[in-house]
Enzyme design. Structure first.
Site, PDB file in Angstrom:
ATOM      1  N   SER A 158       0.789  -1.237   0.000  1.00 43.17           N
ATOM      2  CA  SER A 158       0.000   0.000   0.000  1.00 43.17           C
ATOM      3  C   SER A 158       0.817   1.281   0.000  1.00 43.17           C
ATOM      4  O   SER A 158       0.246   2.375  -0.082  1.00 43.17           O
ATOM      5  CB  SER A 158      -0.958   0.020   1.196  1.00 43.17           C
ATOM      6  OG  SER A 158      -2.053  -0.830   0.961  1.00 43.17           O
TER       7      SER A 158
ATOM      8  N   LYS B  19       0.137   3.868  -2.622  1.00 41.75           N
ATOM      9  CA  LYS B  19      -0.859   4.938  -2.532  1.00 41.75           C
ATOM     10  C   LYS B  19      -0.232   6.321  -2.381  1.00 41.75           C
ATOM     11  O   LYS B  19      -0.927   7.337  -2.520  1.00 41.75           O
ATOM     12  CB  LYS B  19      -1.818   4.639  -1.382  1.00 41.75           C
ATOM     13  CG  LYS B  19      -2.697   3.432  -1.701  1.00 41.75           C
ATOM     14  CD  LYS B  19      -3.357   2.831  -0.482  1.00 41.75           C
ATOM     15  CE  LYS B  19      -4.124   1.571  -0.892  1.00 41.75           C
ATOM     16  NZ  LYS B  19      -4.499   0.735   0.256  1.00 41.75           N
TER      17      LYS B  19
ATOM     18  N   SER C 156      -5.873   3.588   4.407  1.00 44.96           N
ATOM     19  CA  SER C 156      -5.302   2.741   3.354  1.00 44.96           C
ATOM     20  C   SER C 156      -6.392   2.026   2.564  1.00 44.96           C
ATOM     21  O   SER C 156      -6.281   0.842   2.226  1.00 44.96           O
ATOM     22  CB  SER C 156      -4.326   1.718   3.950  1.00 44.96           C
ATOM     23  OG  SER C 156      -3.470   1.223   2.954  1.00 44.96           O
TER      24      SER C 156
ATOM     25  N   LYS D  31       3.306   6.479   5.247  1.00 49.21           N
ATOM     26  CA  LYS D  31       2.415   5.417   4.769  1.00 49.21           C
ATOM     27  C   LYS D  31       2.926   4.036   5.170  1.00 49.21           C
ATOM     28  O   LYS D  31       4.113   3.749   5.084  1.00 49.21           O
ATOM     29  CB  LYS D  31       2.285   5.485   3.240  1.00 49.21           C
ATOM     30  CG  LYS D  31       1.186   4.580   2.676  1.00 49.21           C
ATOM     31  CD  LYS D  31      -0.184   5.116   3.059  1.00 49.21           C
ATOM     32  CE  LYS D  31      -1.297   4.128   2.711  1.00 49.21           C
ATOM     33  NZ  LYS D  31      -1.342   2.987   3.659  1.00 49.21           N
TER      34      LYS D  31
END
Length: 380
Positions: A69, A72, A124, A231
């Site tokens: 993820s 992203k 997320s 993140k």
């Protein structure tokens, strides 16, 4: 004949004057990575100075790996650059029921780009990623093409995206170094930086009485001094992936680990190492002027369009500045004309240069007639 000799002598002197060499400068030299950086449990790691893009520590930093993820980060950056935050998105059926993390979007729901971005980066949410991708590109392949175009623009040549959420797919990869550089670029975007530094965010769920609550999964925002994001990520194929960033005393560090079982501990140790070893140094600019010949002013002040600022080891040798300038300027130049530069050296190695520009403009001197110029020549 004497006048002719005098003219020839003057021309010779001028030729010698302009041919005088400037001070020689040492050649650029790479800075070696420190060997005493903390070891990481990750398959790949990078610690980067966000300002200069310099690696301060690395471990298999150019190995291509899945990123989960942390994908992203690019999804958000591309969406921010293409969509206004207050734009209302009608959620398509294709964005509903995406596997993995979700904010449970439903088909036909009206939701702002801003809310989708908070869901994307804090929770997320894979469904938010698809909704943004379809709003920007119309299809997942078209949006992935925009992600790859942005990666190429940033010089991330060991990175390739196939989707906006990081679910495992062959050909979807990055490196720790590329991901750190991407994050540094994303943090320069104020919208992105504000979102990833937010611990919690609430937004009304349009058409209902419900409110969505997004909680940031990045625990360093609560436990590490100066943390500003960014993140987390996990898939079985990628393992635990983490991108963090922190700022202290003007120094911003980005840390990336890919497939790292002990990521929180590793990031704390690496960031501590970076802040203990390096600092941000901003040398004072000297006051500089240049004489002006044949202009409406006799001299002009010089300025730098950007202040010199360098990330340097706390334990270091001499920082030296070399000035490269002409001896004078002719009148008839604009404000902001680049006329020279300051070159900075650390222990004989070039670490950067700053252009020097004219702080004001100068009009050319009104031309003299032939006899007036002839008279000035022999009088002066």
């Amino acid at each position: 004949m004497p006048r002719l000799c005098r003219c020839l002598a003057l021309l010779l002197l001028l030729a010698i004057f302009f041919a005088l060499p400037t001070a020689a400068a040492p050649t650029d030299a790479p800075t070696a990575l420190p060997t005493d950086a903390p070891k990481s449990s990750a398959r790949a790691m990078a610690l980067l100075d966000a300002h200069s893009g310099t690696l301060l520590a690395a471990q298999n930093a150019t190995q291509r790996l899945p990123m989960a993820s942390t994908t992203k980060i690019m999804t958000a950056l591309v969406a921010i650059e293409h969509l206004p935050l207050d734009r209302i998105v009608t959620v398509p059926q294709a964005a509903v029921g995406i596997e993995g993390s979700s904010i449970y979007l439903y088909a036909g729901e009206q939701i702002t780009v801003q809310t989708l971005l908070y869901g994307l980066l804090l929770s997320s949410a894979n469904d938010a990623a698809v909704a943004l991708a379809l709003e920007v590109g119309g299809s997942i392949p078209a949006f992935a093409a925009k992600m790859n175009e942005k990666a190429h623009t940033l010089g991330l040549f060991d990175t390739h995206f196939c989707n906006p959420n990081g679910l495992h797919e062959e050909g979807h990869y990055t490196t720790a170094k590329d991901l750190a550089r991407l994050t540094a670029a994303a943090l320069s975007n104020d919208v992105f930086a504000e979102i990833v530094s937010t611990r919690r965010y609430t937004a009304p769920q349009n058409g209902t009485d419900a409110t969505r609550l997004f909680l940031n999964h990045n625990r360093l925002l609560r436990t590490y001094e100066g943390a500003i994001g960014v993140k987390t990520g996990f898939t079985k194929a990628a393992g635990r992936c983490l991108v963090s960033a922190a700022t202290r005393e003007g120094l911003t560090l980005v840390c990336v680990t890919l497939s790292c079982p002990d990521d929180w501990r590793d990031h704390t140790a690496l960031l501590d190492f970076g802040f203990s070893r390096y600092e941000r140094v901003t040398p004072a600019l000297p006051a500089l002027t240049l004489p002006v010949v044949a202009g409406d002013v006799s001299q002009v002040a010089l300025c730098a369009p950007v202040a010199p600022s360098f990330t340097l080891p706390r334990q270091r040798g001499d920082l030296r500045c070399v000035l490269e300038l002409p001896r004078f300027l002719y009148g008839g130049f604009a404000k902001g004309k680049t006329v020279g530069k300051l070159i900075y050296y650390l222990d004989g190695m070039k670490i950067g240069e700053i252009p020097l520009c004219t702080a004001t403009a100068s009009a050319p001197e009104k031309p003299l007639g032939f006899w007036a110029r002839w008279k000035r020549f022999f009088q002066g």
